[in-house]
Design a protein around this motif. Sequence first.
Motif, PDB file in Angstrom:
ATOM      1  N   GLU A 136       0.846  -1.188   0.000  1.00 52.82           N
ATOM      2  CA  GLU A 136       0.000   0.000   0.000  1.00 52.82           C
ATOM      3  C   GLU A 136       0.882   1.240   0.000  1.00 52.82           C
ATOM      4  OE1 GLU A 136      -2.072   3.399   1.754  1.00 52.82           O
ATOM      5  OE2 GLU A 136      -0.435   2.272   2.668  1.00 52.82           O
ATOM      6  N   SER A 137       0.455   2.238  -0.790  1.00 53.81           N
ATOM      7  CA  SER A 137       1.204   3.489  -0.839  1.00 53.81           C
ATOM      8  C   SER A 137       0.238   4.627  -1.129  1.00 53.81           C
ATOM      9  CB  SER A 137       2.291   3.432  -1.921  1.00 53.81           C
ATOM     10  OG  SER A 137       2.977   4.666  -2.006  1.00 53.81           O
ATOM     11  N   GLY A 138       0.146   5.559  -0.201  1.00 53.79           N
ATOM     12  CA  GLY A 138      -0.704   6.724  -0.401  1.00 53.79           C
ATOM     13  C   GLY A 138      -2.169   6.386  -0.566  1.00 53.79           C
ATOM     14  N   GLY A 139      -2.591   5.272  -0.021  1.00 55.08           N
ATOM     15  CA  GLY A 139      -3.992   4.870  -0.141  1.00 55.08           C
ATOM     16  C   GLY A 139      -4.268   3.961  -1.307  1.00 55.08           C
ATOM     17  N   GLY A 140      -3.351   3.919  -2.292  1.00 58.35           N
ATOM     18  CA  GLY A 140      -3.471   2.987  -3.410  1.00 58.35           C
ATOM     19  C   GLY A 140      -2.823   1.668  -3.048  1.00 58.35           C
ATOM     20  N   ALA A 141      -2.918   0.705  -3.931  1.00 58.06           N
ATOM     21  CA  ALA A 141      -2.382  -0.618  -3.604  1.00 58.06           C
ATOM     22  C   ALA A 141      -1.925  -1.351  -4.855  1.00 58.06           C
ATOM     23  CB  ALA A 141      -3.430  -1.454  -2.878  1.00 58.06           C
ATOM     24  N   ARG A 142      -0.940  -2.221  -4.656  1.00 55.02           N
ATOM     25  CA  ARG A 142      -0.520  -3.163  -5.695  1.00 55.02           C
ATOM     26  C   ARG A 142      -0.670  -4.565  -5.129  1.00 55.02           C
ATOM     27  NH1 ARG A 142       3.963  -6.210  -7.408  1.00 55.02           N
ATOM     28  NH2 ARG A 142       4.200  -6.296  -9.686  1.00 55.02           N
ATOM     29  N   ILE A 143      -1.358  -5.402  -5.858  1.00 57.35           N
ATOM     30  CA  ILE A 143      -1.627  -6.778  -5.431  1.00 57.35           C
ATOM     31  C   ILE A 143      -0.967  -7.729  -6.424  1.00 57.35           C
ATOM     32  CG2 ILE A 143      -3.435  -8.500  -5.023  1.00 57.35           C
ATOM     33  CD1 ILE A 143      -5.322  -6.049  -4.524  1.00 57.35           C
ATOM     34  N   ARG A 144      -0.312  -8.730  -5.887  1.00 51.06           N
ATOM     35  CA  ARG A 144       0.313  -9.754  -6.734  1.00 51.06           C
ATOM     36  C   ARG A 144       0.042 -11.115  -6.111  1.00 51.06           C
ATOM     37  NH1 ARG A 144       5.629 -12.117  -6.661  1.00 51.06           N
ATOM     38  NH2 ARG A 144       6.247 -12.912  -8.720  1.00 51.06           N
ATOM     39  N   ILE A 145      -0.580 -11.998  -6.878  1.00 52.42           N
ATOM     40  CA  ILE A 145      -0.889 -13.343  -6.399  1.00 52.42           C
ATOM     41  C   ILE A 145      -0.348 -14.345  -7.404  1.00 52.42           C
ATOM     42  CG2 ILE A 145      -2.696 -14.936  -5.671  1.00 52.42           C
ATOM     43  CD1 ILE A 145      -4.437 -12.584  -4.972  1.00 52.42           C
ATOM     44  N   VAL A 146       0.449 -15.276  -6.927  1.00 51.30           N
ATOM     45  CA  VAL A 146       1.087 -16.269  -7.798  1.00 51.30           C
ATOM     46  C   VAL A 146       0.640 -17.664  -7.387  1.00 51.30           C
ATOM     47  CG1 VAL A 146       3.269 -17.258  -8.589  1.00 51.30           C
ATOM     48  CG2 VAL A 146       3.089 -14.789  -8.186  1.00 51.30           C
ATOM     49  N   SER A 147       0.111 -18.404  -8.348  1.00 57.78           N
ATOM     50  CA  SER A 147      -0.271 -19.800  -8.130  1.00 57.78           C
ATOM     51  C   SER A 147       0.746 -20.694  -8.821  1.00 57.78           C
ATOM     52  CB  SER A 147      -1.658 -20.072  -8.714  1.00 57.78           C
ATOM     53  OG  SER A 147      -2.627 -19.264  -8.103  1.00 57.78           O
ATOM     54  N   GLU A 148       1.254 -21.670  -8.090  1.00 64.95           N
ATOM     55  CA  GLU A 148       2.227 -22.603  -8.653  1.00 64.95           C
ATOM     56  C   GLU A 148       1.825 -24.022  -8.291  1.00 64.95           C
ATOM     57  OE1 GLU A 148       6.502 -20.616  -8.640  1.00 64.95           O
ATOM     58  OE2 GLU A 148       5.508 -20.353  -6.686  1.00 64.95           O
ATOM     59  N   GLY A 149       1.849 -24.892  -9.279  1.00 63.28           N
ATOM     60  CA  GLY A 149       1.482 -26.272  -9.018  1.00 63.28           C
ATOM     61  C   GLY A 149       1.388 -27.059 -10.312  1.00 63.28           C
ATOM     62  N   PRO A 150       1.278 -28.388 -10.210  1.00 66.33           N
ATOM     63  CA  PRO A 150       1.177 -29.219 -11.407  1.00 66.33           C
ATOM     64  C   PRO A 150      -0.083 -28.896 -12.194  1.00 66.33           C
ATOM     65  CG  PRO A 150       0.694 -30.496  -9.422  1.00 66.33           C
ATOM     66  CD  PRO A 150       1.245 -29.179  -8.965  1.00 66.33           C
ATOM     67  N   ARG A 151       0.108 -28.715 -13.500  1.00 66.29           N
ATOM     68  CA  ARG A 151      -0.997 -28.399 -14.414  1.00 66.29           C
ATOM     69  C   ARG A 151      -1.722 -27.116 -14.033  1.00 66.29           C
ATOM     70  NH1 ARG A 151      -3.730 -34.189 -16.258  1.00 66.29           N
ATOM     71  NH2 ARG A 151      -1.779 -35.269 -16.718  1.00 66.29           N
ATOM     72  N   ALA A 152      -0.974 -26.152 -13.520  1.00 64.43           N
ATOM     73  CA  ALA A 152      -1.573 -24.836 -13.270  1.00 64.43           C
ATOM     74  C   ALA A 152      -2.098 -24.293 -14.594  1.00 64.43           C
ATOM     75  CB  ALA A 152      -0.524 -23.895 -12.691  1.00 64.43           C
ATOM     76  N   ARG A 153      -3.261 -23.697 -14.541  1.00 66.41           N
ATOM     77  CA  ARG A 153      -3.883 -23.264 -15.795  1.00 66.41           C
ATOM     78  C   ARG A 153      -4.612 -21.949 -15.590  1.00 66.41           C
ATOM     79  NH1 ARG A 153      -8.047 -27.853 -14.766  1.00 66.41           N
ATOM     80  NH2 ARG A 153      -9.805 -26.699 -13.867  1.00 66.41           N
ATOM     81  N   LEU A 154      -4.801 -21.252 -16.698  1.00 68.96           N
ATOM     82  CA  LEU A 154      -5.529 -19.993 -16.696  1.00 68.96           C
ATOM     83  C   LEU A 154      -6.637 -20.107 -17.730  1.00 68.96           C
ATOM     84  CD1 LEU A 154      -5.674 -17.167 -15.512  1.00 68.96           C
ATOM     85  CD2 LEU A 154      -4.052 -16.404 -17.240  1.00 68.96           C
ATOM     86  N   ASN A 155      -7.862 -20.164 -17.268  1.00 66.63           N
ATOM     87  CA  ASN A 155      -8.999 -20.334 -18.161  1.00 66.63           C
ATOM     88  C   ASN A 155      -9.145 -19.138 -19.096  1.00 66.63           C
ATOM     89  OD1 ASN A 155     -12.111 -19.869 -18.655  1.00 66.63           O
ATOM     90  ND2 ASN A 155     -11.817 -22.073 -18.320  1.00 66.63           N
ATOM     91  N   ALA A 156      -9.287 -19.419 -20.395  1.00 67.81           N
ATOM     92  CA  ALA A 156      -9.359 -18.351 -21.389  1.00 67.81           C
ATOM     93  C   ALA A 156     -10.575 -17.456 -21.157  1.00 67.81           C
ATOM     94  CB  ALA A 156      -9.392 -18.943 -22.793  1.00 67.81           C
ATOM     95  N   ASP A 157     -11.717 -18.040 -20.800  1.00 67.08           N
ATOM     96  CA  ASP A 157     -12.911 -17.231 -20.536  1.00 67.08           C
ATOM     97  C   ASP A 157     -12.707 -16.319 -19.330  1.00 67.08           C
ATOM     98  OD1 ASP A 157     -14.203 -18.347 -22.669  1.00 67.08           O
ATOM     99  OD2 ASP A 157     -15.517 -19.643 -21.483  1.00 67.08           O
ATOM    100  N   ALA A 158     -11.955 -16.804 -18.339  1.00 73.01           N
ATOM    101  CA  ALA A 158     -11.694 -15.994 -17.152  1.00 73.01           C
ATOM    102  C   ALA A 158     -10.848 -14.780 -17.511  1.00 73.01           C
ATOM    103  CB  ALA A 158     -10.999 -16.830 -16.083  1.00 73.01           C
ATOM    104  N   VAL A 159      -9.858 -14.969 -18.372  1.00 69.70           N
ATOM    105  CA  VAL A 159      -9.013 -13.846 -18.784  1.00 69.70           C
ATOM    106  C   VAL A 159      -9.840 -12.817 -19.541  1.00 69.70           C
ATOM    107  CG1 VAL A 159      -7.024 -13.162 -20.165  1.00 69.70           C
ATOM    108  CG2 VAL A 159      -6.952 -15.283 -18.864  1.00 69.70           C
ATOM    109  N   THR A 160     -10.670 -13.292 -20.464  1.00 68.50           N
ATOM    110  CA  THR A 160     -11.532 -12.395 -21.243  1.00 68.50           C
ATOM    111  C   THR A 160     -12.461 -11.609 -20.332  1.00 68.50           C
ATOM    112  OG1 THR A 160     -11.475 -13.919 -23.125  1.00 68.50           O
ATOM    113  CG2 THR A 160     -13.248 -12.305 -23.080  1.00 68.50           C
ATOM    114  N   ALA A 161     -13.080 -12.314 -19.382  1.00 68.10           N
ATOM    115  CA  ALA A 161     -14.002 -11.658 -18.457  1.00 68.10           C
ATOM    116  C   ALA A 161     -13.273 -10.674 -17.550  1.00 68.10           C
ATOM    117  CB  ALA A 161     -14.741 -12.702 -17.623  1.00 68.10           C
ATOM    118  N   LEU A 162     -12.069 -11.043 -17.114  1.00 67.47           N
ATOM    119  CA  LEU A 162     -11.273 -10.170 -16.253  1.00 67.47           C
ATOM    120  C   LEU A 162     -11.003  -8.832 -16.939  1.00 67.47           C
ATOM    121  CD1 LEU A 162      -9.863 -10.463 -13.439  1.00 67.47           C
ATOM    122  CD2 LEU A 162      -7.789 -11.095 -14.677  1.00 67.47           C
TER     123      LEU A 162
END
Length: 214
Positions: A136-162
């Motif tokens: 947090e800085s000056g009331g704003g924020a930076r968030i970083r979340i990392v998932s690691e594991g076998p067959r980690a995946r990112l659903n294409a529809d989720a990216v589009t919706a995001l």
Amino acid sequence: MAADQLAALLCARLCHDLVSPVSALSAALSVLDDESSADMHEDAMDLVRDSSRQAQAKLEFARLAYGAGGSAPATLDTRELRRLTEAMFAPSKPAIVWKVETPGLEKAAARLLLNLCVLAVESVPRGGTVTIEATESGGGARIRIVSEGPRARLNADAVTALEGQPPEGGYDGRSIQPYFAGLIARNAGGRVSAHADEERVEFVALVQAPAAAA
């Protein structure tokens, strides 16, 4: 997207999340009501306790992640965010690694963090780790979340919706949640992105500080 459609789809998502613990609770109560199943009553009571904890954890998490949680701007204690997150995902396969050092996050940043945690856990269905960071800085924020594991995946529809775009088949109970996460970021003057490598998925979000009241 119209507000009524967003609300309806988020309700569908919440109901989906609650089906498992509520159904298990109902099944356990049926065993307790059956006098011929006395030898199973202890196991049924264990199931009642476990299912009740899961349902409560999901409702408390959803109240802040999806609901208003109060309309006034506020800074939320990250110890409470950690409690909600760890309780919500206790039954999940990935381990939660909490590396949030700031003591508090403005409400929009806190809600965005919780919503990104949902996506991060879903991206490693076979287990692994989900590492959560926020500064947090000056009331704003930076968030970083990392998932690691076998067959980690990112659903294409989720990216589009995001990114605020409807998936090819339109929004549904699954894609509405990443859309909502992106909406929180955009409404707070920020942005969110997702990137996948082999056995690794990373979510990064920036949220601006809320404008001061005149």
